[in-house]
Design an enzyme around this catalytic site. Sequence first.
Site, PDB file in Angstrom:
ATOM      1  N   LYS A  56     -50.065  -6.251  11.156  1.00  0.00           N
ATOM      2  CA  LYS A  56     -48.804  -5.611  10.749  1.00  0.00           C
ATOM      3  C   LYS A  56     -48.178  -4.899  11.940  1.00  0.00           C
ATOM      4  CE  LYS A  56     -50.457  -5.158   6.033  1.00  0.00           C
ATOM      5  NZ  LYS A  56     -51.082  -4.302   5.001  1.00  0.00           N
ATOM      6  N   GLN A 100     -53.113   1.458   3.306  1.00  0.00           N
ATOM      7  CA  GLN A 100     -53.924   0.244   3.362  1.00  0.00           C
ATOM      8  C   GLN A 100     -55.079   0.347   2.361  1.00  0.00           C
ATOM      9  OE1 GLN A 100     -53.134  -2.485   5.383  1.00  0.00           O
ATOM     10  NE2 GLN A 100     -54.743  -3.519   4.230  1.00  0.00           N
ATOM     11  N   ASP A 123     -44.580  -1.612  -0.045  1.00  0.00           N
ATOM     12  CA  ASP A 123     -45.546  -2.536  -0.655  1.00  0.00           C
ATOM     13  C   ASP A 123     -45.142  -2.862  -2.095  1.00  0.00           C
ATOM     14  OD1 ASP A 123     -47.520  -3.542   0.989  1.00  0.00           O
ATOM     15  OD2 ASP A 123     -48.851  -1.800   0.773  1.00  0.00           O
TER      16      ASP A 123
END
Length: 297
Positions: A56, A100, A123
């Site tokens: 990322k 994460q 997300d």
Amino acid sequence: MHNKANIINGKEIALKVKADLKADVEALKREAGVIPCLAVVLVGENPASRVYVRNKAKASEDTGIKFLLHAMPLDTKEETLLGLISTLNDANDVHGIIVQLPLPQQIDSDSLLEAIDPKKDVDGFHPYNMGRLVTGSPCMQPCTPLGVMGLIDSTGVDLSGKEAVIAGRSNIVGKPMAMMLLKRNATVTICHSRTLDLPACISRADLVVAAIGRERFIKGEWIRPGAIVIDVGINRTAEGGLAGDVDFEGALKRASFITPVPGGVGPMTVAMLLKNTVAAAKARIKATGQRASFKRA
Ligand code: NAD
């Protein structure tokens, strides 16, 4: 009887998305003086998570997006993380925030995800965004299913009235995938670990989305001839390579389009994260009345 499926090149499609985003980021910088910024909270040393975060970071930097990593020790307390999220929520120059997963046991993932400002929830896991996805309203959409939609769209096939079968019911893939396919007027079935006859469900699908997490679990002979097969699964093989949830070689002989693993859904997931971050930056510019106005969302 047709011969071999077209292989959907997720890597190439993702490169095109990233090139478009790079142009958008340059325009934002030039015209509004804003650099889109993605903040990532990583807790502990999970090796897979570190690889994902590194990917990322690289993709962000390639696109001109600022990447802020907050790497926290494994024993970090939940209140410390909630404090960090609150700081990031308030930061004017941070446009996207992700935590994460997985998180260590002492942390309640739901509380943390719900603490993220829904406008910065790139997300798309916050219940506010999930709820809006279910009602079909504009929202931040989860990156993996959003990337799958991009891959399906690359085939040019209209999903209206088609039988779509999703294997897997997770909050990050299966469930949001179902909502996106419903919005495109597909007839959607979600299969899961208690489904009685998975082969029968798969064999009537015009579109299969596999998100189980078991190597080559879906057999080639289950695939309806001419179906589109999207393989979300990422499984480490005994030989140290990567394989999807679908028996690729078998399915290749029957499908019309199929995604490989690696090089299918994975690169698109990261591209969609960047896309959501740029969209969040644009929305913020609009909301705070800065001068730029951009068409592409
Ligand atoms: P998960 O472990 O949360 O869920 C797995 C799902 O599979 C469950 O809903 C379960 O009911 C279902 N399942 C288990 N056995 C089954 C069976 N016999 N028949 C039908 N369904 C069954 O997984 P997840 O987080 O949704 O991820 C699924 C896979 O996708 C994993 O391999 C993961 O690594 C991969 N993944 C890839 C990306 C990407 O960017 N390519 C992103 C997310 C997840």
